[in-house]
Scaffold this motif. Structure first.
Motif, mmCIF file in Angstrom:
data_model
loop_
_atom_site.group_PDB
_atom_site.id
_atom_site.type_symbol
_atom_site.label_atom_id
_atom_site.label_comp_id
_atom_site.label_asym_id
_atom_site.label_seq_id
_atom_site.Cartn_x
_atom_site.Cartn_y
_atom_site.Cartn_z
ATOM 1 N N GLU A 49 -26.182 18.404 -13.736
ATOM 2 C CA GLU A 49 -25.502 17.354 -13.284
ATOM 3 C C GLU A 49 -25.241 17.530 -11.839
ATOM 4 N N PHE A 51 -23.409 16.519 -7.927
ATOM 5 C CA PHE A 51 -22.435 15.221 -7.285
ATOM 6 C C PHE A 51 -22.675 15.813 -5.798
ATOM 7 N N LEU A 59 -22.204 19.638 -5.390
ATOM 8 C CA LEU A 59 -21.786 20.439 -6.595
ATOM 9 C C LEU A 59 -22.736 20.250 -7.691
ATOM 10 N N ARG A 61 -24.063 21.541 -11.625
ATOM 11 C CA ARG A 61 -23.530 22.438 -12.805
ATOM 12 C C ARG A 61 -24.752 22.199 -13.830
ATOM 13 N N LYS A 69 -25.500 27.134 -19.808
ATOM 14 C CA LYS A 69 -24.647 26.059 -19.448
ATOM 15 C C LYS A 69 -23.439 26.465 -18.819
ATOM 16 N N LEU A 220 -15.742 9.731 -6.422
ATOM 17 C CA LEU A 220 -15.567 11.209 -6.705
ATOM 18 C C LEU A 220 -14.045 11.789 -5.964
ATOM 19 N N ASP A 221 -13.437 12.743 -6.508
ATOM 20 C CA ASP A 221 -12.307 13.346 -6.051
ATOM 21 C C ASP A 221 -12.843 14.527 -5.062
ATOM 22 N N MET A 224 -12.837 18.260 -6.218
ATOM 23 C CA MET A 224 -14.063 18.806 -7.162
ATOM 24 C C MET A 224 -14.767 19.712 -6.067
ATOM 25 N N GLU A 233 -13.004 26.288 -13.963
ATOM 26 C CA GLU A 233 -14.014 26.110 -14.998
ATOM 27 C C GLU A 233 -13.696 26.936 -16.414
ATOM 28 N N ALA B 37 -14.274 13.782 -12.278
ATOM 29 C CA ALA B 37 -13.917 15.326 -12.218
ATOM 30 C C ALA B 37 -13.858 15.843 -13.636
ATOM 31 N N ALA B 39 -14.813 14.625 -16.355
ATOM 32 C CA ALA B 39 -16.256 14.751 -17.180
ATOM 33 C C ALA B 39 -16.853 15.978 -16.619
ATOM 34 N N ALA B 40 -16.947 16.171 -15.539
ATOM 35 C CA ALA B 40 -17.588 17.452 -15.186
ATOM 36 C C ALA B 40 -17.148 18.791 -15.883
ATOM 37 N N ALA B 41 -15.750 18.746 -16.318
ATOM 38 C CA ALA B 41 -15.417 20.021 -16.956
ATOM 39 C C ALA B 41 -15.541 19.901 -18.552
ATOM 40 N N SER B 43 -17.106 19.884 -22.131
ATOM 41 C CA SER B 43 -18.074 20.088 -22.719
ATOM 42 C C SER B 43 -17.845 21.152 -23.699
#
Lengths: 234, 426
Positions: A49, A51, A59, A61, A69, A220-221, A224, A233, B37, B39-41, B43
């Protein structure tokens, strides 16, 4: 195909900017599938994904395969970072590093403003797969970018879809060839959804990027897009 | 000193309690709308694995006449498991292994590397409670500012480090700066050598604040750290890209020697500086480490001489028992120094690491080398990583020691190590 050198023009820059905007909007979120192909090896498929915010921030990921992953790339202005889940560490990397082990490099994925990094010159017309295209000669403004020279073809039919590009070293050696195709309705508008980067040095090596989903208006913030957010993370 | 594996001597406190708290918190969360933001984290990741570390032991300056009592072959076999789940704004992560050691002692134990609960908001706030790693610093082989947890081994930076029991708060008021506060309890006397004599001390409390900024394409991190056994440490970490090379410099200015407890009021500087060049599928990193409190040649000779004298005295049956016990206690303190919290006994070090992806189908190769420039000690670690499917990863590393027998890296009572790992992710 040698180009007739001309002075950088506003028209060439305008075409280049329009071409870039056809794939992703100013701000975007997307899901991407990358397939890395090597002669004699099984294709390696990674789903990710991504952004994007403006021309300076990106970004990406990894979502799949499970063993990769969580791997994440962050581009912010001229800075690129990678987060490796196995090491639980964020590291700053260079723009010329291969992106995800394929034929795109970090600069291809995250250097979102070609018009800022390259001086564009109109260098004629060519036909690609039956479509008439502008030929743009792009010359690097500085040595920090991924390629010294790019030959960039943009459709003349009013769509401004990029359809073909060749990347060269300063000595004129061709490194890669990029093909953009599979124009589809994704995220509410038609756009090229597949890009294939072929390695001109390694025979049979090419990498395909396929956009599966695109949202051109995500909220989007901006935080991030910071190395600190990558650090969290783990 | 060679550190080829890491384990804690005691289990971290309360992983079950932490997991219980996590479940309670998860129930309390009201499944809020998830932003991009968040959702990105979000998992769920799980991983199980097997690790086997095999060491060939040897008598050395430190292990004179095999005083550690090691078997010629010491082996660690581990079953590992890691899981991370998210529940709205909450996340839980636990990583543990079941270890069976065979050799000097045959024993089995369970160790939690990490076990924590996260709470995060879309505004860049993070609260983390439990056993966790901070892993600060831009250095590859050495991180002089990351002193909350035991230092990683420069010979084997890929080895998974244990965390410490801590509370961490992250605040990101802007996209160019963030602030981290951590308070935690670390156990000193950690060692990664089979059956070695670690300094037995009570856990120490440490707190740290770290500000991270991105100014004009330069990463700047300022750290201050202090604790019950650490009067204070100021850290400055810089990172910048120069052309296609990523540069870093990580430095720490601190009071109280970590090698010589008789120097509690002196100040010392440590600096790790290096570069990463990663064209195409290869990457090459270089790093130099200056250890300001490291021993000179004469100090090092005095140190090893003291080890010999004290051990000889402790074993001299002609002497009174009290004198022998005193000498053994002094030897134990000195012998523990390489395994304590310091980052090296000498002044100058260098490391080089090369990785090449896809040397064959799904096969990566890497080569690491660390040298103590002061004494020409050298640790070379070639390795292979093979990932035949999207779920499976295998790796094999060999740790080899070279250089004169008096070199710091050859104090360790091992000469070779074989490390094999297999992981299955789902």
């Amino acid at each position: 195909m040698p180009a007739v050198a001309q002075a950088p023009s506003n028209e060439a820059t305008r075409i280049l900017e329009k071409a870039q905007a056809t794939i992703l909007g100013e701000t975007a979120s997307y899901t991407l599938r990358m397939t890395v192909n090597r002669t004699g090896k099984s294709p390696r498929v990674v789903t990710m994904e991504g952004f994007k915010s403006g021309d300076d921030r990106g970004l990406v990921r990894y979502l799949d395969p499970p063993k990769e992953k969580g791997t994440a790339y962050l581009r912010r202005d001229d800075n690129t970072y990678i987060y490796l889940p196995a090491a639980e560490k964020v590291a700053r990397v260079g723009p010329k590093q291969t992106f995800g082990g394929g034929d795109f490099n970090n600069g291809d994925i995250f250097r979102l403003s070609l018009s800022r990094d390259y001086e564009a010159t109109l260098a004629g017309e060519e036909t690609v797969n039956g479509a008439s295209c502008h030929v743009l000669e792009l010359k690097a403004r500085n040595r920090g970018v991924a390629y010294d020279r790019v030959r960039y073809l943009v459709r003349k039919d009013g769509t401004f879809f990029p359809c073909f590009a060749e990347y060269f070293t300063i000595s004129g050696k061709k490194l890669k060839t990029l093909r953009s195709d599979e124009v589809e309705l994704v995220g509410g508008r038609r756009r090229p959804t597949r890009m294939i980067m072929e390695n001109a040095i390694e025979t049979g090596a090419f990498t395909e990027l396929k956009f599966l989903k695109i949202d051109d208006r995500p909220k989007l913030d901006e935080r991030m897009f910071s190395p600190a957010s990558l650090e969290r993370e783990r | 000193m060679t550190r080829t594996r890491n384990h804690r001597r005691r289990r971290g406190a309360g992983p079950a309690a932490i997991l219980g708290l996590a479940l309670l918190l998860a129930d309390a969360s009201d499944a809020p709308a998830v932003s991009v933001a968040a959702a990105a984290a979000a998992s769920d990741d799980y991983e199980i694995g097997v690790e086997n570390f095999l060491y060939r032991s040897q008598s050395t300056l430190l292990n004179r006449d095999n005083v550690f009592g090691l078997d010629p072959t010491e082996n660690l076999f581990r079953l590992t498991a890691t899981g991370r789940s998210t529940f709205g704004r909450f996340a839980v992560k636990a990583s543990a292994f079941l270890e069976q050691q065979t050799g000097r002692t045959d024993k089995t134990k369970v160790t939690f590397r990490q076990a924590f609960v996260d709470y995060r908001t879309d505004e860049g706030f993070l609260l983390r409670v439990g056993k966790q790693k901070t892993a600060w610093g831009s250095g590859f082989a050495w991180n002089p500012t990351a002193r909350l947890e035991p230092p990683k081994s420069p010979a084997n930076p890929g080895a998974e480090q244990p965390g410490i029991d801590a509370v961490r708060i992250d605040v990101s008021p802007s996209d160019w700066g963030s602030l981290t506060l951590v308070a935690g309890r670390a156990e000193a006397g950690l060692t990664d050598l089979p059956g070695s004599l670690a300094r037995e001390t009570e856990p120490s409390w440490t707190a740290a604040v770290r500000a991270r900024l991105l100014v004009r394409d330069t990463d700047i991190a300022l750290t201050y750290l202090a604790g019950t056994r650490r009067p204070g440490l100021w850290g400055l970490d810089l990172g910048r890209t120069w052309g296609s090379v990523a540069l870093h410099a990580e430095s720490a200015l601190y009071r109280a020697s970590e090698i010589d407890q008789a120097r509690p009021d002196d100040s010392f500087l440590r600096v790790a500086a290096g570069a990463l060049w990663s064209p195409g599928n290869s990457s090459l990193s270089l790093e130099y480490f200056w250890n300001g409190e490291g021993m000179t040649g004469s100090q090092y000779n005095a140190y090893t001489g003291r080890l010999d004298r004290n051990l000889a005295t402790a074993r001299d049956q002609r002497l009174p028992e009290a004198a022998r016990n005193l000498a053994f206690a002094a030897w134990s303190v000195d012998a523990a120094i390489p395994f304590a919290e310091n980052l090296g006994l000498r002044r100058h070090y260098a490391s080089i690491s090369f990785t090449r992806k896809d040397i064959a189908t799904d096969l990566n190769a890497n080569l690491r080398a660390v040298s103590g420039l002061s004494d020409r000690g050298l640790i070379v670690t070639p390795g292979l990583a093979y990932a035949p499917t999207g779920n499976v990863q295998m790796s094999l590393d060999i740790v080899l020691l070279f250089g004169p027998e008096t070199a710091e890296y050859k104090l360790a009572p091992i000469r070779r190590a074989f490390q094999a790992r297999l992981k299955y992710s789902f």
